[in-house]
Design an enzyme around this catalytic site. Sequence first.
Site, PDB file in Angstrom:
ATOM      1  N   VAL A   3       0.839  -1.322  -0.115  1.00 25.82           N
ATOM      2  CA  VAL A   3      -0.048  -0.151  -0.100  1.00 25.82           C
ATOM      3  C   VAL A   3       0.513   0.537  -0.420  1.00 25.82           C
ATOM      4  CG1 VAL A   3      -2.461  -0.741   0.280  1.00 25.82           C
ATOM      5  CG2 VAL A   3      -0.210  -0.451   2.538  1.00 25.82           C
ATOM      6  N   SER A  59       6.238   9.054   6.976  1.00 27.25           N
ATOM      7  CA  SER A  59       5.187   9.003   8.216  1.00 27.25           C
ATOM      8  C   SER A  59       4.050   9.136   7.323  1.00 27.25           C
ATOM      9  CB  SER A  59       5.697   9.313   9.476  1.00 27.25           C
ATOM     10  OG  SER A  59       4.444   9.323  10.526  1.00 27.25           O
ATOM     11  N   LYS A  80      12.506   8.571  13.017  1.00 31.49           N
ATOM     12  CA  LYS A  80      11.542   8.181  12.489  1.00 31.49           C
ATOM     13  C   LYS A  80      10.815   7.286  13.585  1.00 31.49           C
ATOM     14  CE  LYS A  80       7.724   6.917  10.123  1.00 31.49           C
ATOM     15  NZ  LYS A  80       7.027   5.795  10.602  1.00 31.49           N
ATOM     16  N   HIS A 124       9.513   9.217  16.489  1.00 27.90           N
ATOM     17  CA  HIS A 124       8.265   9.450  16.142  1.00 27.90           C
ATOM     18  C   HIS A 124       7.620   8.063  16.425  1.00 27.90           C
ATOM     19  CE1 HIS A 124       5.158   8.784  13.108  1.00 27.90           C
ATOM     20  NE2 HIS A 124       4.990   9.997  13.144  1.00 27.90           N
ATOM     21  N   ASN A 125       7.950   7.108  16.057  1.00 31.11           N
ATOM     22  CA  ASN A 125       6.865   5.622  16.286  1.00 31.11           C
ATOM     23  C   ASN A 125       6.359   5.867  17.338  1.00 31.11           C
ATOM     24  OD1 ASN A 125       6.854   5.848  13.840  1.00 31.11           O
ATOM     25  ND2 ASN A 125       6.725   4.149  13.825  1.00 31.11           N
ATOM     26  N   GLU A 134       4.410   8.430  18.752  1.00 32.86           N
ATOM     27  CA  GLU A 134       3.053   7.706  18.076  1.00 32.86           C
ATOM     28  C   GLU A 134       2.148   6.835  19.399  1.00 32.86           C
ATOM     29  OE1 GLU A 134       2.949   6.345  13.853  1.00 32.86           O
ATOM     30  OE2 GLU A 134       2.637   3.871  14.866  1.00 32.86           O
ATOM     31  N   ARG A 146      23.155  -0.624  46.501  1.00 33.35           N
ATOM     32  CA  ARG A 146      24.378  -1.417  46.274  1.00 33.35           C
ATOM     33  C   ARG A 146      25.881  -1.421  46.745  1.00 33.35           C
ATOM     34  NH1 ARG A 146      25.928   1.836  41.990  1.00 33.35           N
ATOM     35  NH2 ARG A 146      26.428   0.400  40.737  1.00 33.35           N
ATOM     36  N   HIS A 151      29.677  -1.221  45.508  1.00 29.84           N
ATOM     37  CA  HIS A 151      29.610  -0.846  44.550  1.00 29.84           C
ATOM     38  C   HIS A 151      30.250   0.834  44.817  1.00 29.84           C
ATOM     39  CE1 HIS A 151      27.987  -4.118  42.367  1.00 29.84           C
ATOM     40  NE2 HIS A 151      27.442  -4.237  43.103  1.00 29.84           N
TER      41      HIS A 151
END
Length: 631
Positions: free
Chosen positions: A173, A294, A349, A352-353, A356, A605, A611
């Site tokens: 598409v 997009s 991109k 962006h998603n 989204e 920790r 640590h």
Amino acid sequence: MSTVYILMGVAGVGKTTLGKMLAKELSLSFYDADDFHSQLNKNKMKAGTPLDDNDRESWLNSLSIAIKKWGDSNGAVLACSALKEKYRKILSRNDAVKIEWIYLYEDYETIAKRIQQRKLHFFDPLLLKSQFEILEPPTYGITVKVEANPEKSLKEILEKIKRPEIGLIGLGVMGQSLALNIAGKGYPVSVYNRQAGEKEKNIAQLFAKSHAHRFQIPAYDDLKKFILGLETPRNILMMVKAGFAVDAVIEDVLAFLEPGDLIMDGGNSHFKDTERRAEALKSKGIKYLGVGISGGEEGALNGPSIMPGGVESAYNRVKPVLEAISARDKHGEPCCAYIGSGTSGHYVKMVHNGIEYGEMQLIAEFYYFMRFFQQRSPEDISEIFSEWNDSERSYLLGITYHILKKKEANEPIIDKILDVAGQKGTGGWTTSSALELGVSLDTITASVMARNISGLKAQKEKAKDLYKGLNSNSVDISLKNLFAAYKAASIINHSIGFELLRIASKEYKWNLNLSEIARLWTNGCIIRSSFMEELVEIFGSENEDHLLLHPRVIDHLNMRKLQFINTVAEIQKAGCPMQVSSAALNYFLNFIRGNTSANIIQAQRDYFGAHTYERTDKPRRNFFHTNWNIK
Ligand code: 6PG
């Protein structure tokens, strides 16, 4: 290798006249296929007997040998009826020859009149009918309706024989819509789709045929012919499924590409794959761009948002066409701009998603609450979203308004859609990248997890009877408060996405322009909104710090913070899940507290693993260890 132009069509359509004119214009030799007929065939035609396929075979064979010879030297113009596809297959059977098909057509009556006026020609006008009967117009090459004025037809041919500047692979598409968009903007484009059993049969030919009334789009299922037919250096846009298919296509096209050619990947590829591919192709002299696109099917057709990344000189080559097909911002500027080097286009991109995913889940959460905890109908919620969209325009709110309105057999279709969400990976990749960079991606990660938990359908069905007593049927929260909470969560979701871009830009030295990225996202893409318009200005004011520290964002959130906190808390108290809204709220509360609970984490920790920790009463970057044994 030179081009052989073949003017084809029924007798009397004007192949010879136009062929000679074209040959003169292109300084090529002209040949008339009639001259390659045997005397036997000529006699047959003179006697009014139509030629059969046997008669034509030797004729076509000798023509194909001649075409090969012309192609190996300077090229030529040939006038040849070539009425059936199988004849054209014989003429073009030599792969190494570039043939440009020019199909000339005119209606039967006009041509019949023209032939009757001809003198001294061995063709009997009565044969015209049989030619029309067997004619199979090609779905590739260029088509020209012959005008009474041959000069006009010649002009059209000359305009159309410009070779495609861009070749598109993959007619799903998005691929189909982009091809139509490119053709509609006047850029010559050709398309290729593989033949893959019954599922992908003659896709390219059928596509070109169904749009032939508007555009001449050369369509191929032969990759070599597709690539050799492109203007050099070649520009190829791949619109194939991210992942293995991209590598497979690259491997196939490489066999026919030359140094200087450019491949663009317009799919949602993982940015690390894009990096690997670009590196591998660089050593072969092939240029590569990761092009984020997009806008879905509709955007691809009418103007998507385009995010190209890679070597800038390669982008500049395709800049005119990519800009032409992109959406426009409110000032009429293209929503397409060079993002940066390396894999930045696909990275942007991907984020962006991610945003989204967060926005979609937010809308879904507020829908869910109003539907099942306030007992509102889809139609009512649709109207509410429409009002929200009027005051805070967002493409995703707008489509959800339509979705909730849609009925099937008088019932809202939304009630028939199974509540298990799909995903192709970009949301999760955004989370993985944030983890690598040490960035907190609460809302986006929560939206991926919300999709994941929706997949536990069977267990959820069981669990609903095992944990009772929580559901409240009518939670009284005003629409005003709901909207304020939605808006606050959405601002935080955007802040989180842009913060990842800001950190990634530093880490990968992309020098991303966040204002420009927001501008590209103001139209054409899925997350376009009025808030995105505002972000263009917010980032434009050189605030390169966290978005939540920008005065305009602070105003937005200060105005809504109480409604946000109370609303999310009230909704959760009623037993309604709010994965992204609560993630946004927790992020916000953590962000604005100044201190966090992390001193306990550091102490733990240090306790079990030595640590070490930094101290509040000492300068940063000094590390201390305590002997925690309390005796
Ligand atoms: C876009 C969309 C597009 C696609 C998503 C859907 O910007 O046009 O984001 O790229 O619809 O990839 O992704 P999921 O299938 O993972 O929801």
